[in-house]
Design an enzyme around this catalytic site. Structure first.
Site, short mmCIF file in Angstrom:
data_model
loop_
_atom_site.label_atom_id
_atom_site.label_comp_id
_atom_site.label_asym_id
_atom_site.label_seq_id
_atom_site.Cartn_x
_atom_site.Cartn_y
_atom_site.Cartn_z
N ARG A 1 0.86 -1.19 0.00
CA ARG A 1 0.00 0.00 0.00
C ARG A 1 0.89 1.24 0.00
O ARG A 1 1.65 1.46 0.94
CB ARG A 1 -0.90 -0.01 1.24
N GLU B 1 -6.68 8.76 7.10
CA GLU B 1 -6.81 9.44 8.39
C GLU B 1 -7.38 10.85 8.31
O GLU B 1 -6.69 11.83 8.61
CB GLU B 1 -5.45 9.44 9.10
N ASN C 1 -6.73 1.94 10.53
CA ASN C 1 -5.40 2.08 11.12
C ASN C 1 -5.54 2.02 12.63
O ASN C 1 -6.39 2.70 13.21
CB ASN C 1 -4.76 3.43 10.77
N TYR D 1 -3.06 1.86 16.27
CA TYR D 1 -1.75 1.82 16.92
C TYR D 1 -1.85 1.65 18.43
O TYR D 1 -1.09 0.91 19.02
CB TYR D 1 -0.95 3.10 16.63
N GLU E 1 -3.07 -0.08 8.57
CA GLU E 1 -1.84 0.25 9.29
C GLU E 1 -1.92 -0.29 10.72
O GLU E 1 -2.96 -0.21 11.36
CB GLU E 1 -1.61 1.78 9.40
#
Ligand SMILES: *[C@@H]1O[C@H](CO)[C@@H](O)[C@H](O)[C@H]1NC(C)=O
Ligand SMILES: *[C@@H]1O[C@H](CO)[C@@H](O)[C@H](O)[C@H]1NC(C)=O
Length: 510
Positions: free
Chosen positions: A108, A198, A334, A336, A404
């Site tokens: 990606r 995002e 995504n 984290y 992600e």
């Protein structure tokens, strides 16, 4: 340990070495393993400004990051800029070689708007920019690596920023015009498109956009326009390309988990989730569309109390609600980290008023014992599990692409055991969600290699490959986690006890 550089002769030597020294330590032989579903895909992610460099080369014009990092010298600590980054504009073949070494199913990357359209508009297509992405895509396809493309990853043309950027209502048209060009140029080979990466970070915390000055107004205008931009690009694909190109189009939203500090703080945790990601997910993935009701009511009430004649949160017309509602073939996610949410009296006067944070009215923090010793990254994989479970329950179990997930280190080095441990634990949490019914189709790690990490420049390192920024050659060297990831891809199994044997060179296998 053997290291790979771009040198062809060495690469060939390594290939031979690989063939004869494939170690048995690489074979999975443990009982503590879990299988990934059939057809599950693995990849790695990057973005244009963060890796390409060549900021003013071959007809590319200035974007907001080029502009801010040049206009204010040492805008970032270490005075970092993305002028050269990981030099991928020149090293894309090595990048594809790394994908082969890892055995990636897909990669990606993002297209730089100003490399393709130097005027920001489709009146002039930059041949050199077009060639660069064609070369990259074709090189990947040569080795059966599927290209997945993000159209916007933080790098707005500076010319558009000067006329309001994402707050200008025309931006949704400018973006969908740019999207049309990309579909036209590359859609014969690219079948997975991410419109925007995002949007919350674009609207609320992008250092380069300057919306921080008018929080509570500009960030909401941006949110509306970003959603319309996405909706229009999706419509362009549906109306003009889907029948002939037969691909998928979605958006990428960053989704943190907010854990209530105590049972009493469930409302606070819900509020922060609604403001931080609900504002982008609800309009697209809910049955009713539009901004979340609670957010609309809160901002309308506060606006009235503050003396505004109408809500600071802009309205969507019924046609706009319909344009955005359902405008995604999948949910790009995504993830984290996790933090804790609460509110008490100490919140009074904490945030400027009006502002986005004042509207949200929640305090968040990350407990120290959740943080790694080498960065602010947290290692709280149950938060990933909870996020995936909540999306499944609240939004009708949409197909999810994990676009992600990754571990930041400010120390760097090749022996990244903490990154490996993070990956094991997060992949495990994802497998738990899958086993309970979450429709997760693929996983992409951030990132293939170290790169320019926006506000923290080159200090933050997320790469499976370390990039040497000081030698002048930008050599990419596989970390321990690259060996680990390669094994996951080869076996399609997560083995919690797997320890890579780094004496064996990493290389593509036949
Ligand atoms: C991360 O969390 C997992 C699961 O709780 C744990 O096994 C591992 O040791 C942790 N790693 C680090 C570096 O803290
Ligand atoms: C980068 O390359 C230089 C010169 O070859 C070398 O001395 C240095 O150790 C390398 N740095 C890293 C982080 O590998």
């Amino acid at each position: 340990m053997l290291q790979i550089n771009g040198d062809n002769v060495k690469s060939h030597l390594l290939l031979i070495l690989c063939a004869i020294t494939l170690s048995t330590a690489e074979l999975h032989k443990d009982t503590q393993t879990k299988k990934f579903p059939d057809g599950f895909l693995f990849g790695a992610s990057t973005s244009a400004y963060q890796i390409e460099g060549a900021w003013n080369v071959d007809g590319k014009s200035e974007n907001i990051w080029d502009h801010i990092t040049h206009k204010i010298p040492c805008f970032l600590s270490n005075c970092d800029t993305g002028d050269v980054a990981a030099n991928s504009y020149y090293l894309y073949k090595r990048d594809v070689e790394m994908m082969r070494e890892l055995g990636l199913d897909f990669y990606r990357f993002s297209i730089s708007w100003t490399r393709i359209l130097p005027t920001s508009f489709p009146d002039k297509i930059n041949e050199a920019g077009k060639n660069y992405y064609n070369n990259l895509i074709n090189e990947m396809l040569k080795y059966n690596i599927t290209p997945m493309v993000t159209l916007y990853h933080g790098d707005l043309p500076q010319k558009l920023q000067q006329i309001g950027g994402w707050t200008n209502p025309e931006v949704s048209k400018w973006f969908s015009d740019y999207a049309r060009v990309a579909f036209e140029l590359f859609g014969d080979r690219v079948k997975h498109w991410f419109t925007l990466n995002e949007p919350k970070e674009t609207c609320n915390q992008d250092y380069a956009t300057g919306f921080r000055d008018l929080s509570g107004i500009a960030d909401y205008l941006c949110a509306k326009n970003v959603l319309l931009a996405h909706g229009k690009a999706y419509e362009v694909y549906n109306n003009e390309f889907r029948a002939s190109q037969n691909g998928n189009v979605g958006i990428v939203v960053s989704v943190k988990w907010y854990e209530p500090e105590t049972e009493k703080e469930i409302d606070a945790a819900e509020d922060v989730a609604i403001f931080e990601w609900g504002q982008f997910i609800h309009p697209i993935f809910s049955e009713t569309g539009d901004f979340p009701k609670k957010m609309k009511e809160r901002i309308a009430k506060k606006s009235a109390e503050q003396g505004f004649p109408s809500s600071r949160l802009p309205n969507f017309s019924p046609e706009e609600v319909e344009l955005v509602r359902g405008s995604a073939d999948f949910f790009g996610l995504n993830h984290y980290s996790t933090c804790i949410a609460y509110r008490n009296e100490s919140i009074n006067g904490l945030y400027e008023s009006p502002s986005y944070h004042d509207d949200m009215n929640v305090i968040t923090y990350t407990p120290n014992d959740w943080k790694s010793t080498e960065s602010a990254s947290t290692n709280v994989s149950w938060g990933f599990y909870k996020v995936l479970t909540k999306i499944r329950n609240d939004y009708g179990n949409p197909p999810i692409y994990i676009t992600e997930n990754g571990f930041n280190s400010e120390i760097g080095g090749i022996l990244d055991d903490n990154r490996m441990s993070y990956l094991k634990s997060y992949l495990n949490a994802m497998l738990d969600a899958i086993s309970e019914g979450s429709d997760i189709r693929l996983y992409s790690i951030w990132s293939l290699m170290d790169n320019f990490e926006w506000g923290t420049g080159y200090k933050s390192k997320y790469g499976l490959y370390e990039v040497n920024y000081t030698s002048g050659k930008f050599e990419r060297v596989p970390r321990k986690s690259a060996y680990f990831y390669r094994n996951v891809l080869k076996t399609r199994v997560l083995d919690i006890n797997f320890e890579p044997d780094m004496s064996v060179p990493i290389c593509e296998e036949n």
